[in-house]
Design a protein around this motif. Structure first.
Motif, PDB file in Angstrom:
ATOM      1  N   ILE B  38     -66.395  12.044   5.102  1.00  0.00           N
ATOM      2  CA  ILE B  38     -66.669  13.125   4.139  1.00  0.00           C
ATOM      3  C   ILE B  38     -65.524  13.199   3.128  1.00  0.00           C
ATOM      4  CG2 ILE B  38     -66.970  15.630   3.881  1.00  0.00           C
ATOM      5  CD1 ILE B  38     -68.272  15.622   6.644  1.00  0.00           C
ATOM      6  N   SER B  39     -64.315  13.081   3.642  1.00  0.00           N
ATOM      7  CA  SER B  39     -63.131  13.130   2.770  1.00  0.00           C
ATOM      8  C   SER B  39     -63.185  12.012   1.731  1.00  0.00           C
ATOM      9  CB  SER B  39     -61.884  13.006   3.645  1.00  0.00           C
ATOM     10  OG  SER B  39     -60.758  12.922   2.840  1.00  0.00           O
ATOM     11  N   SER B  40     -63.561  10.819   2.187  1.00  0.00           N
ATOM     12  CA  SER B  40     -63.641   9.679   1.282  1.00  0.00           C
ATOM     13  C   SER B  40     -64.739   9.906   0.240  1.00  0.00           C
ATOM     14  CB  SER B  40     -63.925   8.410   2.095  1.00  0.00           C
ATOM     15  OG  SER B  40     -64.246   7.359   1.228  1.00  0.00           O
ATOM     16  N   TYR B  41     -65.877  10.445   0.707  1.00  0.00           N
ATOM     17  CA  TYR B  41     -66.993  10.711  -0.209  1.00  0.00           C
ATOM     18  C   TYR B  41     -66.538  11.669  -1.318  1.00  0.00           C
ATOM     19  CZ  TYR B  41     -71.474  12.321  -1.965  1.00  0.00           C
ATOM     20  OH  TYR B  41     -72.516  12.634  -2.782  1.00  0.00           O
ATOM     21  N   ILE B  42     -65.885  12.753  -0.917  1.00  0.00           N
ATOM     22  CA  ILE B  42     -65.467  13.760  -1.910  1.00  0.00           C
ATOM     23  C   ILE B  42     -64.367  13.189  -2.822  1.00  0.00           C
ATOM     24  CG2 ILE B  42     -64.453  16.067  -2.221  1.00  0.00           C
ATOM     25  CD1 ILE B  42     -67.278  16.189  -1.154  1.00  0.00           C
ATOM     26  N   PHE B  43     -63.479  12.370  -2.236  1.00  0.00           N
ATOM     27  CA  PHE B  43     -62.421  11.765  -3.070  1.00  0.00           C
ATOM     28  C   PHE B  43     -63.060  10.969  -4.205  1.00  0.00           C
ATOM     29  CE2 PHE B  43     -59.820   8.253  -4.449  1.00  0.00           C
ATOM     30  CZ  PHE B  43     -58.594   8.846  -4.678  1.00  0.00           C
ATOM     31  N   TYR B  44     -64.028  10.112  -3.839  1.00  0.00           N
ATOM     32  CA  TYR B  44     -64.642   9.269  -4.881  1.00  0.00           C
ATOM     33  C   TYR B  44     -65.522  10.073  -5.829  1.00  0.00           C
ATOM     34  CZ  TYR B  44     -62.457   5.063  -3.399  1.00  0.00           C
ATOM     35  OH  TYR B  44     -61.491   4.129  -3.156  1.00  0.00           O
ATOM     36  N   LEU B  45     -66.084  11.147  -5.323  1.00  0.00           N
ATOM     37  CA  LEU B  45     -66.847  12.017  -6.228  1.00  0.00           C
ATOM     38  C   LEU B  45     -65.903  12.587  -7.297  1.00  0.00           C
ATOM     39  CD1 LEU B  45     -69.427  13.494  -6.990  1.00  0.00           C
ATOM     40  CD2 LEU B  45     -68.829  15.274  -5.363  1.00  0.00           C
ATOM     41  N   MET B  46     -64.734  13.045  -6.849  1.00  0.00           N
ATOM     42  CA  MET B  46     -63.762  13.593  -7.811  1.00  0.00           C
ATOM     43  C   MET B  46     -63.272  12.503  -8.764  1.00  0.00           C
ATOM     44  SD  MET B  46     -61.562  16.341  -5.560  1.00  0.00           S
ATOM     45  CE  MET B  46     -60.772  15.124  -4.530  1.00  0.00           C
ATOM     46  N   PHE B  47     -63.127  11.296  -8.221  1.00  0.00           N
ATOM     47  CA  PHE B  47     -62.703  10.169  -9.058  1.00  0.00           C
ATOM     48  C   PHE B  47     -63.725   9.927 -10.173  1.00  0.00           C
ATOM     49  CE2 PHE B  47     -63.359   5.592  -9.821  1.00  0.00           C
ATOM     50  CZ  PHE B  47     -62.151   5.268 -10.402  1.00  0.00           C
ATOM     51  N   TRP B  48     -65.009   9.911  -9.793  1.00  0.00           N
ATOM     52  CA  TRP B  48     -66.049   9.636 -10.808  1.00  0.00           C
ATOM     53  C   TRP B  48     -66.189  10.785 -11.799  1.00  0.00           C
ATOM     54  CZ3 TRP B  48     -66.951   4.959 -11.764  1.00  0.00           C
ATOM     55  CH2 TRP B  48     -66.983   3.994 -10.761  1.00  0.00           C
ATOM     56  N   ASN B 156     -51.358   7.686   2.241  1.00  0.00           N
ATOM     57  CA  ASN B 156     -51.354   9.119   2.541  1.00  0.00           C
ATOM     58  C   ASN B 156     -52.635   9.727   1.976  1.00  0.00           C
ATOM     59  OD1 ASN B 156     -50.929  11.849   2.818  1.00  0.00           O
ATOM     60  ND2 ASN B 156     -48.759  11.764   2.226  1.00  0.00           N
ATOM     61  N   PRO B 157     -53.719   9.653   2.747  1.00  0.00           N
ATOM     62  CA  PRO B 157     -55.016  10.093   2.195  1.00  0.00           C
ATOM     63  C   PRO B 157     -55.047  11.559   1.776  1.00  0.00           C
ATOM     64  CG  PRO B 157     -55.180   9.644   4.552  1.00  0.00           C
ATOM     65  CD  PRO B 157     -53.833   9.181   4.111  1.00  0.00           C
ATOM     66  N   ASN B 158     -54.344  12.398   2.500  1.00  0.00           N
ATOM     67  CA  ASN B 158     -54.387  13.831   2.148  1.00  0.00           C
ATOM     68  C   ASN B 158     -53.687  14.098   0.818  1.00  0.00           C
ATOM     69  OD1 ASN B 158     -55.775  14.301   4.433  1.00  0.00           O
ATOM     70  ND2 ASN B 158     -54.158  15.420   5.520  1.00  0.00           N
ATOM     71  N   ALA B 159     -52.461  13.550   0.684  1.00  0.00           N
ATOM     72  CA  ALA B 159     -51.710  13.788  -0.565  1.00  0.00           C
ATOM     73  C   ALA B 159     -52.448  13.197  -1.759  1.00  0.00           C
ATOM     74  CB  ALA B 159     -50.315  13.173  -0.453  1.00  0.00           C
ATOM     75  N   SER B 160     -52.996  11.997  -1.583  1.00  0.00           N
ATOM     76  CA  SER B 160     -53.713  11.378  -2.708  1.00  0.00           C
ATOM     77  C   SER B 160     -55.014  12.125  -2.999  1.00  0.00           C
ATOM     78  CB  SER B 160     -53.977   9.895  -2.448  1.00  0.00           C
ATOM     79  OG  SER B 160     -54.550   9.711  -1.180  1.00  0.00           O
ATOM     80  N   PHE B 161     -55.624  12.689  -1.954  1.00  0.00           N
ATOM     81  CA  PHE B 161     -56.840  13.490  -2.144  1.00  0.00           C
ATOM     82  C   PHE B 161     -56.544  14.691  -3.048  1.00  0.00           C
ATOM     83  CE2 PHE B 161     -59.760  16.874  -1.166  1.00  0.00           C
ATOM     84  CZ  PHE B 161     -60.987  16.261  -0.993  1.00  0.00           C
ATOM     85  N   TYR B 162     -55.495  15.411  -2.704  1.00  0.00           N
ATOM     86  CA  TYR B 162     -55.174  16.612  -3.502  1.00  0.00           C
ATOM     87  C   TYR B 162     -54.690  16.247  -4.916  1.00  0.00           C
ATOM     88  CZ  TYR B 162     -55.838  19.439   0.650  1.00  0.00           C
ATOM     89  OH  TYR B 162     -56.400  20.059   1.736  1.00  0.00           O
ATOM     90  N   THR B 163     -54.045  15.090  -5.026  1.00  0.00           N
ATOM     91  CA  THR B 163     -53.625  14.653  -6.361  1.00  0.00           C
ATOM     92  C   THR B 163     -54.845  14.362  -7.226  1.00  0.00           C
ATOM     93  OG1 THR B 163     -51.689  13.645  -5.332  1.00  0.00           O
ATOM     94  CG2 THR B 163     -52.132  13.042  -7.619  1.00  0.00           C
ATOM     95  N   MET B 164     -55.841  13.698  -6.599  1.00  0.00           N
ATOM     96  CA  MET B 164     -57.072  13.426  -7.351  1.00  0.00           C
ATOM     97  C   MET B 164     -57.768  14.729  -7.730  1.00  0.00           C
ATOM     98  SD  MET B 164     -58.964  11.278  -8.823  1.00  0.00           S
ATOM     99  CE  MET B 164     -58.704   9.602  -8.280  1.00  0.00           C
TER     100      MET B 164
END
Lengths: 240, 319
Positions: B38-48, B156-164
């Motif tokens: 789910i985290s990966s899905y949302i990360f890429y959604l934010m990326f797009w 660091n998936p969490n830090a990069s998630f919040y940065t995105m």
């Protein structure tokens, strides 16, 4: 209204496109506060002359002076900023933005606040009976309304000269009357016009001075009554 | 230059537009606590969303189609990786360096803005492809050659998630500010008719350059953040044309030239894309191609563009 000083001077300008000479050593002077007409058959160089004046084309030869300042070669946005406004034969309305945004386009660098500019835009819209249309998209206006919008749009930056290219083409008679009224009203405020038109009745009614172009060259200049009687003009138009 | 009025029928839409994004960001902030998929899905959604929104500045608002848009993303990813792995620069500074180099690249490409339409698209595409070849052929000691660079030591998936997430919010906010500003009006005028815009006093060269720089900055930063998140980069994935294609399709589907359009487009199409990818991995690109055809034929203005065209009262609210 200011006195009859020369506001625009065109000196020997020429414009060539490959082997075609669109304008050939054209010269004329425009007095401030007058309506100056440019007429001629299709392809005679009328629109090209306007394009040279407002910077869309750089003349190959010759010079253009606005209030004594040499302006040929200036980019169009700078020509606009010094006070030369322009409309087009086919109205260049920004179709996918609102009427209000169309009106704000010429004053984006103005130091005045957005509210002041919008109030000014509404005054202009009111003057041509289009006040209720400010939120409409440009593409939702009729052809005549687009012409009116184009006219009031250039008034937003308060130009000293307005170059009008075929403002009456395809316009309903009622709207044409509104155009006449607006031009008279603006002339009283001291504005100068260069009017390019095939509508000779309108040109004769509005202009104080007219030049006639044929194949890029000036073949006549004078007051409307002089132009009407000029043999070369009649020949150019009727092909006799 | 936002207007003052808001008609009664558009109040509901106004509430959604104002509160919806904040609620979504709040929910997304809790995502790293959920399952990694789910985290990966949302990360890429934010990326797009970031990519489509930034792309909207240069294509939606200004009318220039940069078909080599992936170049900024690729440069951002590579500069970030090289700065961290070869020069030992901390990752936040490496990502910012990617943004700076992306902007520098946009200035290098800026003369191509003199041409428009398909010619600009082709030239821009060629520049991106040339850049890809250049990066792939740089000394392996720097770029890692065709194998790329691993960033696993700073994974660091969490830090990069919040940065995105921060980057996405910043991008949407910037697009909103630009769209509602005088620059936004100038850009839309340039999109509609650059000649008429010039005649009205709009400084076309300066305005479109501002748009181009902004449109380059965000994908460059996104490239860096994504490199941090995946912890691996290589020339093929960093300069993959599919990134440009998806960015265009997502932005178009939602509605070019509007602030919400690319967000809506990315949210809806990324979900669909993910579904298709999961169910029909071999048909993914075929379906994407069909979607582009249908989009151009039946929804040329995208969802938001079509809705606001039919319901004028929503124009003041959904931008």
């Amino acid at each position: 209204m200011r006195g009859n000083s020369v506001i625009l001077e065109v000196k020997d300008i020429s414009k060539h496109f490959g082997g075609l000479t669109a304008v050939n050593r054209l010269s004329f002077e425009v007095q401030e506060g007058t309506v100056f007409g440019i007429i001629g058959p299709n392809g005679s160089g009328k629109t090209t002359s306007l394009n040279c004046i407002n910077g869309l084309f750089r003349p190959d030869e010759g010079r253009i002076f606005f209030r004594g300042r040499e302006i040929q070669g200036l980019p169009p946005h700078q020509v606009a900023k010094i006070g030369i406004g322009r409309t087009f034969q086919v109205p260049k309305i920004f179709k996918r933005i609102s009427v209000m945004e169309n009106l704000l386009a010429p004053v984006l660098s103005s130091p005045r606040t957005d509210q002041e500019l919008k109030a000014k835009a509404r005054e202009h819209l009111h003057s041509v009976g289009m006040l209720e249309m400010e939120d409409r998209l440009g593409e939702e206006l009729s052809g005549g309304q687009q012409k009116l919008l184009e006219l009031v749009r250039i008034l937003m930056f308060d130009p000293q000269i307005l170059l009008l290219d075929e403002p009456f083409a395809g316009v309903h008679p009622t709207l044409k009357t509104l155009f006449y009224k607006k031009i008279h009203e603006l002339r009283k405020q001291g504005k100068t016009f260069i009017l390019v038109s095939h509508d000779l009745t309108s040109v004769y009614a509005l202009c104080q001075q007219i030049i006639v172009l044929d194949q890029g060259e000036k073949i006549a200049q004078g007051r409307p009554e002089e132009i009407k009687r000029n043999e070369r003009v009649i020949e150019a138009y009727l092909g006799r | 230059m936002r207007d003052r009025k808001e008609s009664t029928p558009s109040r509901m839409a106004a509430v959604w537009v104002r509160c919806g994004p904040a609620a979504l960001v709040l929910c997304a902030a809790l995502v790293p606590l959920a399952a990694p998929s789910i985290s990966s899905y949302i990360f890429y959604l934010m990326f797009w969303i970031t990519m489509a929104s930034a792309f909207n500045i240069i294509f939606g608002l200004t009318g220039y189609l940069p078909f080599g848009y992936v170049a900024f993303y690729g440069v951002g990813a590579y500069v970030t990786a090289v700065m961290w792995s070869r020069l030992g620069v901390p990752i936040p500074l490496s990502i910012l360096s990617g943004g700076v180099l992306g902007v520098a690249l946009s200035l290098l490409f800026a003369p191509t803005l003199r041409i428009r339409g398909i010619y600009f698209a082709i030239v821009n595409f060629s520049c991106a492809m040339a850049l890809r070849i250049l990066v792939a052929n740089l000394p392996e000691a720097w770029t890692g050659g065709s194998l790329g660079i691993s960033l696993s030591a700073i994974y660091n998936p969490n830090a990069s998630f919040y940065t995105m997430m921060a980057l996405m919010v910043l991008t949407i906010w910037t697009v909103g500010r630009v769209s509602g500003s005088r620059l936004g009006i100038a850009l839309r005028c340039i999109r509609e008719d650059p000649e008429a815009a010039q005649v009205l006093g709009v400084d076309v060269v300066r305005s479109r350059l501002k748009a181009w720089i902004l449109a380059a900055l965000f994908p460059s930063l996104a490239g860096g953040v994504e490199a941090w998140y995946t912890a691996i980069i290589d020339p093929d994935s960093s300069f993959n044309l599919l990134i440009t294609t998806k960015t265009i399709v997502y932005a178009m589907f939602g509605g070019l030239g509007t602030v919400m359009g690319p967000v809506i487009g990315a949210v809806s199409l990324y979900a669909l894309d993910d579904l298709i990818w999961g169910k029909f991995p071999m048909l993914n690109l075929l379906i994407l191609g069909l979607l582009i055809v249908l989009l151009v034929l039946f929804l040329p203005r995208g969802i938001v563009g079509t809705v606001t065209r039919r319901h004028a009262s929503l124009r003041a609210v959904i931008r």
